[in-house]
Design an enzyme around this catalytic site. Structure first.
Site, PDB file in Angstrom:
ATOM      1  N   TRP A  61     -13.031  11.244  55.607  1.00 16.14           N
ATOM      2  CA  TRP A  61     -13.748   9.964  55.737  1.00 16.14           C
ATOM      3  C   TRP A  61     -14.985  10.048  56.632  1.00 16.14           C
ATOM      4  O   TRP A  61     -14.970  10.737  57.651  1.00 16.14           O
ATOM      5  CB  TRP A  61     -12.778   8.953  56.343  1.00 16.14           C
ATOM      6  CG  TRP A  61     -13.413   7.670  56.783  1.00 16.14           C
ATOM      7  CD1 TRP A  61     -13.973   7.403  57.998  1.00 16.14           C
ATOM      8  CD2 TRP A  61     -13.564   6.491  56.002  1.00 16.14           C
ATOM      9  NE1 TRP A  61     -14.461   6.117  58.019  1.00 16.14           N
ATOM     10  CE2 TRP A  61     -14.211   5.529  56.811  1.00 16.14           C
ATOM     11  CE3 TRP A  61     -13.206   6.130  54.698  1.00 16.14           C
ATOM     12  CZ2 TRP A  61     -14.511   4.241  56.363  1.00 16.14           C
ATOM     13  CZ3 TRP A  61     -13.502   4.847  54.254  1.00 16.14           C
ATOM     14  CH2 TRP A  61     -14.152   3.922  55.083  1.00 16.14           C
ATOM     15  N   ASP A  64     -20.290   5.094  60.039  1.00 10.15           N
ATOM     16  CA  ASP A  64     -21.642   4.992  60.607  1.00 10.15           C
ATOM     17  C   ASP A  64     -22.311   6.336  60.954  1.00 10.15           C
ATOM     18  O   ASP A  64     -21.674   7.194  61.564  1.00 10.15           O
ATOM     19  CB  ASP A  64     -21.620   4.229  61.930  1.00 10.15           C
ATOM     20  CG  ASP A  64     -20.806   2.978  61.881  1.00 10.15           C
ATOM     21  OD1 ASP A  64     -20.369   2.580  60.794  1.00 10.15           O
ATOM     22  OD2 ASP A  64     -20.592   2.394  62.963  1.00 10.15           O
ATOM     23  N   PHE A 120     -16.163   5.656  69.225  1.00  9.66           N
ATOM     24  CA  PHE A 120     -16.873   4.808  68.281  1.00  9.66           C
ATOM     25  C   PHE A 120     -18.378   5.136  68.306  1.00  9.66           C
ATOM     26  O   PHE A 120     -18.826   6.049  68.996  1.00  9.66           O
ATOM     27  CB  PHE A 120     -16.636   3.336  68.620  1.00  9.66           C
ATOM     28  CG  PHE A 120     -15.386   2.764  67.972  1.00  9.66           C
ATOM     29  CD1 PHE A 120     -14.405   3.589  67.438  1.00  9.66           C
ATOM     30  CD2 PHE A 120     -15.200   1.382  67.884  1.00  9.66           C
ATOM     31  CE1 PHE A 120     -13.266   3.059  66.830  1.00  9.66           C
ATOM     32  CE2 PHE A 120     -14.072   0.842  67.284  1.00  9.66           C
ATOM     33  CZ  PHE A 120     -13.105   1.673  66.760  1.00  9.66           C
ATOM     34  N   SER A 121     -19.133   4.311  67.578  1.00 14.46           N
ATOM     35  CA  SER A 121     -20.539   4.632  67.325  1.00 14.46           C
ATOM     36  C   SER A 121     -21.409   4.604  68.578  1.00 14.46           C
ATOM     37  O   SER A 121     -21.078   3.963  69.580  1.00 14.46           O
ATOM     38  CB  SER A 121     -21.112   3.648  66.306  1.00 14.46           C
ATOM     39  OG  SER A 121     -20.558   3.968  65.059  1.00 14.46           O
ATOM     40  N   ARG A 190     -19.957  -2.970  71.752  1.00  9.29           N
ATOM     41  CA  ARG A 190     -19.935  -1.568  71.317  1.00  9.29           C
ATOM     42  C   ARG A 190     -21.257  -1.081  70.751  1.00  9.29           C
ATOM     43  O   ARG A 190     -22.170  -1.840  70.508  1.00  9.29           O
ATOM     44  CB  ARG A 190     -18.838  -1.362  70.283  1.00  9.29           C
ATOM     45  CG  ARG A 190     -18.896  -2.303  69.106  1.00  9.29           C
ATOM     46  CD  ARG A 190     -17.677  -2.004  68.235  1.00  9.29           C
ATOM     47  NE  ARG A 190     -17.729  -2.737  66.995  1.00  9.29           N
ATOM     48  CZ  ARG A 190     -16.912  -3.733  66.699  1.00  9.29           C
ATOM     49  NH1 ARG A 190     -16.002  -4.120  67.566  1.00  9.29           N
ATOM     50  NH2 ARG A 190     -17.000  -4.343  65.544  1.00  9.29           N
ATOM     51  N   ASP A 191     -21.295   0.233  70.515  1.00  5.89           N
ATOM     52  CA  ASP A 191     -22.370   0.940  69.812  1.00  5.89           C
ATOM     53  C   ASP A 191     -23.679   0.970  70.617  1.00  5.89           C
ATOM     54  O   ASP A 191     -24.712   0.443  70.181  1.00  5.89           O
ATOM     55  CB  ASP A 191     -22.614   0.314  68.420  1.00  5.89           C
ATOM     56  CG  ASP A 191     -21.324   0.052  67.664  1.00  5.89           C
ATOM     57  OD1 ASP A 191     -20.375   0.822  67.860  1.00  5.89           O
ATOM     58  OD2 ASP A 191     -21.263  -0.926  66.900  1.00  5.89           O
ATOM     59  N   GLU A 251     -22.896  -5.706  65.740  1.00  5.55           N
ATOM     60  CA  GLU A 251     -22.630  -4.255  65.703  1.00  5.55           C
ATOM     61  C   GLU A 251     -23.886  -3.389  65.530  1.00  5.55           C
ATOM     62  O   GLU A 251     -24.824  -3.755  64.830  1.00  5.55           O
ATOM     63  CB  GLU A 251     -21.702  -3.847  64.545  1.00  5.55           C
ATOM     64  CG  GLU A 251     -20.389  -4.516  64.507  1.00  5.55           C
ATOM     65  CD  GLU A 251     -19.482  -3.927  63.438  1.00  5.55           C
ATOM     66  OE1 GLU A 251     -18.270  -3.935  63.687  1.00  5.55           O
ATOM     67  OE2 GLU A 251     -19.940  -3.489  62.364  1.00  5.55           O
TER      68      GLU A 251
HETATM   69  C1  FRU Z   1     -19.451  -0.340  62.286  1.00  2.00           C
HETATM   70  C2  FRU Z   1     -18.335  -0.065  63.278  1.00  2.00           C
HETATM   71  C3  FRU Z   1     -18.884   0.065  64.687  1.00  2.00           C
HETATM   72  C4  FRU Z   1     -17.846   0.910  65.351  1.00  2.00           C
HETATM   73  C5  FRU Z   1     -17.468   1.852  64.243  1.00  2.00           C
HETATM   74  C6  FRU Z   1     -16.052   2.317  64.274  1.00  2.00           C
HETATM   75  O1  FRU Z   1     -19.154   0.102  61.013  1.00  2.00           O
HETATM   76  O2  FRU Z   1     -17.359  -1.085  63.219  1.00  2.00           O
HETATM   77  O3  FRU Z   1     -19.109  -1.163  65.329  1.00  2.00           O
HETATM   78  O4  FRU Z   1     -18.341   1.569  66.468  1.00  2.00           O
HETATM   79  O5  FRU Z   1     -17.720   1.184  63.027  1.00  2.00           O
HETATM   80  O6  FRU Z   1     -15.806   3.291  63.313  1.00  2.00           O
END
Ligand code: FRU
Length: 501
Positions: A61, A64, A120-121, A190-191, A251
């Site tokens: 899989w 992002d 995460f991202s 996040r991100d 996001e």
């Molecule tokens: C966006 C998201 C981000 C997060 C990541 C987790 O697609 O939800 O906000 O960091 O995917 O996989």
């Protein structure tokens, strides 16, 4: 005896785990078994439904794009990845490199989960001034800022990793502890996007922290949707600089400085989120000021969480999005999901104000094989000429005058793109893409791969990215219309960007 053997095995396993984990993650989690990349090398790129000029992970899989950065001749594409399966989970930063954004080589996974949370991202940057103090020799440090997704309780925070060997291995900064602690919005924050802001000589972080969820919230006088701007001198301590309150934000924020109409003396900042809503304005190092929300960067059904390359070498700003919901599991592929084709981002003045234009990077031309060119042909004639073509991978453009042609259907490998001359829109699979005639003419460029069709209307004024699985047996292109006008078309057939066996 058995007990002693078990104890010995445990001690040995512990030693191996400790050595494996020392550079990649804090040591308390048994995650070394996620460094599964060597097992990917058995998988090739030649499957029937494997995209041939769009990035996919060899196996498993992806979602992002993360940490997109250029350094020393290489574009780095890190990405959200599940090393253990073809559905979302075990989020890890996987890694690929390219010299041209078209031919990619996947490397071992870069940042593995640690300390009971996923990675995460986030984004990457080159530490040009050695702010972190980790530089080895002449090789600049690569910084990777990411969200540490800790559940139970939901307290996401922002952390930093760095690489002193051009992204081949990463160390966690300060053992992966927070550089920006949870701001009180639990798991929504996040991100992080980080970049060096030359004018104020500071590092800047942009963080999505809160979404407007209910209708009442969205209509209320104060926007609960929030993006928080931070600044830092040392990358370790971050101060809140300002809040940007809008209800559209959600996001994966990205923030880029783009010339308007190519004028380097007239640059504007563009802020966008995962859905590619964007706003254009000014940034003084702490606060982003705009007039209003202006646009949408992609009108397709499968474009999400896009990110730009930091430290781009040639003044171009290039963006890649995750083609969300590209489900290759049904087609029984060894991988799932794909990235969009990289496009430039430019701001241009239109009668409607300044807008974003996107266009496939010119490096696509390195894949061109056969070119078919048809200038000013009556539609009936073109249909016969097109019947000679037998194409797998396509980069094609069409131009016509809708007043004369009326509605048109252009079908590529069974994927039908219609033009509604009254409404002045292209329609693919129910999704509309505005394309009003400019000086009487409408243009469309399409990229067709084994898993997608991407539409670029009127030189990139509007773009739509769609997942599609063309029938491998259908390699035809046709055009039909009721009106009498003439049409011009250029069709480039492409070869695969993957190494052939
Ligand atoms: C966006 C998201 C981000 C997060 C990541 C987790 O697609 O939800 O906000 O960091 O995917 O996989």
């Amino acid at each position: 005896m058995k007990k002693r053997k078990d104890t010995l095995a445990l001690v040995l396993a512990g030693l191996i785990a400790a050595s494996l984990s020392s550079t990649l993650h804090a040591s308390e989690e048994p995650v070394q078994d996620m460094q599964t990349f060597p097992s990917y090398l058995d998988v090739g790129y030649d499957q029937k439904h494997r995209p041939q000029f769009h990035f996919t992970s060899r196996k498993n899989w992806l979602n992002d794009p993360n940490g997109m950065v250029y350094y020393d001749g290489e574009y780095h594409l890190f990405f959200q990845h599940n090393p253990k399966g073809n559905r979302w989970g075990n989020m890890t930063w996987a890694h690929a490199v390219s010299k041209d954004m078209v031919h990619w080589e996947q490397l071992s996974h870069a940042i593995l989960p640690y300390g009971g949370g996923m990675i995460f991202s986030g984004t990457a940057a080159v530490d040009h001034n050695n702010t972190l103090g980790k530089q080895k020799g002449d090789t600049k440090t690569l910084l990777a800022s990411f969200t540490k997704a800790v559940h139970k309780p939901d307290r996401y925070y922002q952390a930093l990793a760095y690489s002193t060997d051009k992204g081949r291995s990463f160390e966690l900064f300060n053992e992966g502890k927070a550089i920006v602690p949870n701001q009180g919005f639990d798991r929504s924050e996040r991100d992080p996007k980080i970049f060096w802001h030359e004018a104020s000589k500071k590092w800047v972080m942009i963080l999505y922290v809160k979404r407007a969820v209910t209708e009442a919230d969205k209509r209320g006088p104060i926007a609960p949707g929030k993006v928080r701007f931070f600044t830092s001198d040392n990358l370790a301590d971050w101060e809140v600089a300002s809040d940007f309150d809008r209800n559209w934000v959600f996001e994966c924020m990205d923030f880029v400085h783009l010339p308007v109409d190519g004028d380097l003396n007239n640059k504007k900042w563009l802020l966008f989120d995962a859905s590619f809503d964007y706003e254009i304005g000014e940034f003084d190092g702490t606060t982003f000021t705009t007039d209003k929300k202006v646009g949408l960067g992609d009108y397709g059904k499968n474009y999400y969480a896009a990110q730009t390359f930091n430290n781009s070498p040639d003044g171009r700003t290039v963006v890649i999005g995750w083609m969300r919901h590209s489900d290759f599991n049904k087609a029984r592929m060894p991988f799932n999901q794909q990235m969009s084709f990289p496009t430039t981002m430019e701001l241009r003045t239109t009668p409607d104000g300044v807008h974003l234009f996107r266009w496939p990077v010119k490096e696509i031309e390195s894949l061109y094989t056969k070119k078919h060119e048809f200038s000013n042909r009556p539609i009936e004639k073109l249909t016969t000429e097109l019947s000679q073509i037998d194409a797998d991978l396509i980069d094609a453009s069409i131009e016509f005058e809708p007043k004369k042609t009326g509605d048109i259907d252009w079908t590529l490998r069974g994927l039908k793109v219609g033009y509604d001359a009254d409404k002045q829109v292209f329609i693919y699979n129910g999704a509309r893409l505005a394309a009003p005639a400019v000086n009487g003419k409408v243009k469309l460029r399409v990229l067709v791969d084994r898993g997608s069709i991407e539409l670029f209307a009127n030189d990139g004024a509007a773009v739509a990215t769609h997942f599609a699985l063309p029938d491998p047996k259908n390699r035809k292109i046709s055009v039909s219309g009721k009106g009498s006008g003439i049409v011009s078309m250029v069709i480039n057939e492409l070869k695969s960007s993957w190494p052939q066996k």
